[in-house]
Design a protein around this motif. Structure first.
Motif, mmCIF file in Angstrom:
data_model
loop_
_atom_site.group_PDB
_atom_site.id
_atom_site.type_symbol
_atom_site.label_atom_id
_atom_site.label_comp_id
_atom_site.label_asym_id
_atom_site.label_seq_id
_atom_site.Cartn_x
_atom_site.Cartn_y
_atom_site.Cartn_z
ATOM 1 N N LEU A 1 0.827 -1.202 0.000
ATOM 2 C CA LEU A 1 0.000 0.000 0.000
ATOM 3 C C LEU A 1 0.864 1.255 0.000
ATOM 4 O O LEU A 1 0.608 2.211 -0.743
ATOM 5 C CB LEU A 1 -0.922 -0.002 1.214
ATOM 6 C CG LEU A 1 -1.942 1.133 1.292
ATOM 7 C CD1 LEU A 1 -2.910 1.078 0.119
ATOM 8 C CD2 LEU A 1 -2.705 1.073 2.613
ATOM 9 N N ILE A 2 1.926 1.241 0.806
ATOM 10 C CA ILE A 2 2.846 2.372 0.857
ATOM 11 C C ILE A 2 3.489 2.604 -0.508
ATOM 12 O O ILE A 2 3.630 3.747 -0.959
ATOM 13 C CB ILE A 2 3.919 2.134 1.949
ATOM 14 C CG1 ILE A 2 3.289 2.274 3.341
ATOM 15 C CG2 ILE A 2 5.096 3.091 1.792
ATOM 16 C CD1 ILE A 2 4.200 1.857 4.485
ATOM 17 N N SER A 3 3.867 1.522 -1.178
ATOM 18 C CA SER A 3 4.475 1.629 -2.509
ATOM 19 C C SER A 3 3.471 2.153 -3.542
ATOM 20 O O SER A 3 3.818 2.968 -4.398
ATOM 21 C CB SER A 3 5.008 0.264 -2.954
ATOM 22 O OG SER A 3 6.032 -0.178 -2.094
ATOM 23 N N THR A 4 2.232 1.687 -3.451
ATOM 24 C CA THR A 4 1.213 2.168 -4.381
ATOM 25 C C THR A 4 0.955 3.654 -4.183
ATOM 26 O O THR A 4 0.788 4.403 -5.157
ATOM 27 C CB THR A 4 -0.093 1.371 -4.210
ATOM 28 O OG1 THR A 4 0.147 0.010 -4.586
ATOM 29 C CG2 THR A 4 -1.204 1.934 -5.078
ATOM 30 N N PHE A 5 0.938 4.097 -2.939
ATOM 31 C CA PHE A 5 0.793 5.529 -2.668
ATOM 32 C C PHE A 5 1.877 6.317 -3.403
ATOM 33 O O PHE A 5 1.633 7.388 -3.963
ATOM 34 C CB PHE A 5 0.896 5.812 -1.173
ATOM 35 C CG PHE A 5 -0.329 5.457 -0.374
ATOM 36 C CD1 PHE A 5 -1.572 5.311 -0.977
ATOM 37 C CD2 PHE A 5 -0.251 5.286 1.001
ATOM 38 C CE1 PHE A 5 -2.699 5.002 -0.239
ATOM 39 C CE2 PHE A 5 -1.380 4.988 1.755
ATOM 40 C CZ PHE A 5 -2.605 4.832 1.138
ATOM 41 N N MET A 6 3.103 5.775 -3.406
ATOM 42 C CA MET A 6 4.214 6.440 -4.082
ATOM 43 C C MET A 6 3.977 6.482 -5.594
ATOM 44 O O MET A 6 4.159 7.517 -6.243
ATOM 45 C CB MET A 6 5.529 5.716 -3.761
ATOM 46 C CG MET A 6 6.765 6.281 -4.458
ATOM 47 S SD MET A 6 7.121 5.439 -6.038
ATOM 48 C CE MET A 6 7.585 3.817 -5.439
ATOM 49 N N LEU A 7 3.524 5.363 -6.153
ATOM 50 C CA LEU A 7 3.284 5.306 -7.599
ATOM 51 C C LEU A 7 2.157 6.236 -8.031
ATOM 52 O O LEU A 7 2.122 6.689 -9.175
ATOM 53 C CB LEU A 7 2.957 3.869 -8.002
ATOM 54 C CG LEU A 7 4.107 2.850 -7.866
ATOM 55 C CD1 LEU A 7 3.584 1.439 -8.101
ATOM 56 C CD2 LEU A 7 5.240 3.175 -8.811
ATOM 57 N N LEU A 8 1.257 6.530 -7.113
ATOM 58 C CA LEU A 8 0.144 7.437 -7.411
ATOM 59 C C LEU A 8 0.501 8.903 -7.131
ATOM 60 O O LEU A 8 -0.368 9.762 -7.139
ATOM 61 C CB LEU A 8 -1.087 7.034 -6.587
ATOM 62 C CG LEU A 8 -1.694 5.662 -6.909
ATOM 63 C CD1 LEU A 8 -2.850 5.347 -5.962
ATOM 64 C CD2 LEU A 8 -2.167 5.597 -8.356
#
Length: 301
Positions: free
Chosen positions: A72-79
């Motif tokens: 989830l933390i990584s997806t936040f970064m990608l977004l």
């Protein structure tokens, strides 16, 4: 107060069930509670805006409660997230997450704050003008906390009819809601109670997973509007509950009754059972207002 169950089954993800994760919406804030595998998929499925989640509360470091967090933390970064993200959880969570990010050459373009917990006593971990959150120390195989979320209703409600009769300007509305008296042009003082109604009762939500039956939590959760209490086993497997440091449906209901809560939501079911309705049947022999969590189920209180 709205509760969305993203996942509520014990141990391992399956094609039809997800491990523990919940989204609590209270006073216009969204709090993510635990983050098992598949959490971000469930968030997408329920069309929940990722950027509204600014605080994540992890109960303990067993995989079915936090293995979805680094993704989830990584997806936040990608977004291209820009909002700060605060993570509350047991000491060690910062090391675990940062190690994974470093090993994968990942980074966050937003501020990531960890609030690591060690105390075995209940403590306030977050507070603003609208909500206060404190820990509920639980008894499990590793250091574990539940969380009590409680509204702070400090503002009174305007009695518009009374206000308009006195021709009070709108610029004074905030002062009135905050409890202030009003002085009219002729010097007459109007008491706040004549212009307002009392604030709504403060709602509260207690999250308790995973834990042995433990009456020491009762003073912390007493009179809560909603208690979520794990009920991994039925009474026929009470010996397994004790061995694995979990609770039964009967035990969850007993805590609810002794704590005088208004509603009990049960979850964290062992996947050995094919029908979760049996949990409700057992619990209602002790406590009436029982609700069953299930993946995707929403409750409004």
């Amino acid at each position: 107060m709205k509760l969305t169950i993203l996942g509520c089954y014990a141990a391992t993800p399956r094609t039809i069930t997800n491990p523990t994760s919940q989204l609590l919406e209270i006073k216009n804030q969204m709090f993510l509670i635990d983050c098992g595998e598949g959490t971000q998929v469930q968030l997408r499925k329920h069309k929940i805006k990722f950027d509204r989640i600014n605080r994540v509360f992890i109960s303990h470091l067993h995989g079915d409660h936090f293995y979805g967090l680094v993704g989830l933390i990584s997806t936040f970064m990608l977004l291209n997230r820009v909002n700060d993200l605060h993570v509350y959880g047991p000491k060690g969570i910062k090391e675990i997450i940062l190690l994974q990010l470093r090993a994968s050459g990942s980074f966050t373009g937003y501020n990531l704050y960890f609030h690591e917990l060690e105390s075995k006593e209940s403590e306030v971990v977050f507070e603003d003008d609208n909500v206060i959150v404190k820990t509920i120390p639980l008894k499990h195989r590793v250091y574990t906390n539940g969380y009590l979320f409680k509204e702070k209703n400090t503002q009174r409600k305007l009695d518009i009819v009374a206000i308009e009769e006195l021709n009070i300007d709108k610029c004074y509305y905030q002062k009135i809601k905050s409890g202030g008296n009003i002085t009219l042009d002729d010097g007459t003082i109007i008491a706040n109670e004549e212009l307002t109604f009392p604030p709504n009762p403060e709602k509260s939500y207690a999250f308790c997973s995973d834990t042995l039956y433990d009456e020491s939590i009762i003073p912390i959760i007493e009179n809560s509007d909603v208690l979520y209490h794990e009920s991994t086993f039925l009474e026929s497997e009470a010996h397994l509950a004790e061995k694995t440091m979990h609770s039964t449906a009967i035990q969850a209901a007993t805590i609810a009754k002794k704590a005088n809560v208004k509603n009990l939501v049960m979850g964290h079911y062992s996947t050995r059972y094919g029908n979760i309705e049996i949990f409700k049947e057992e619990a209602q022999t002790i406590f009436d207002n029982v609700l069953l969590a299930d993946d995707g189920r929403e409750f409004e209180f």
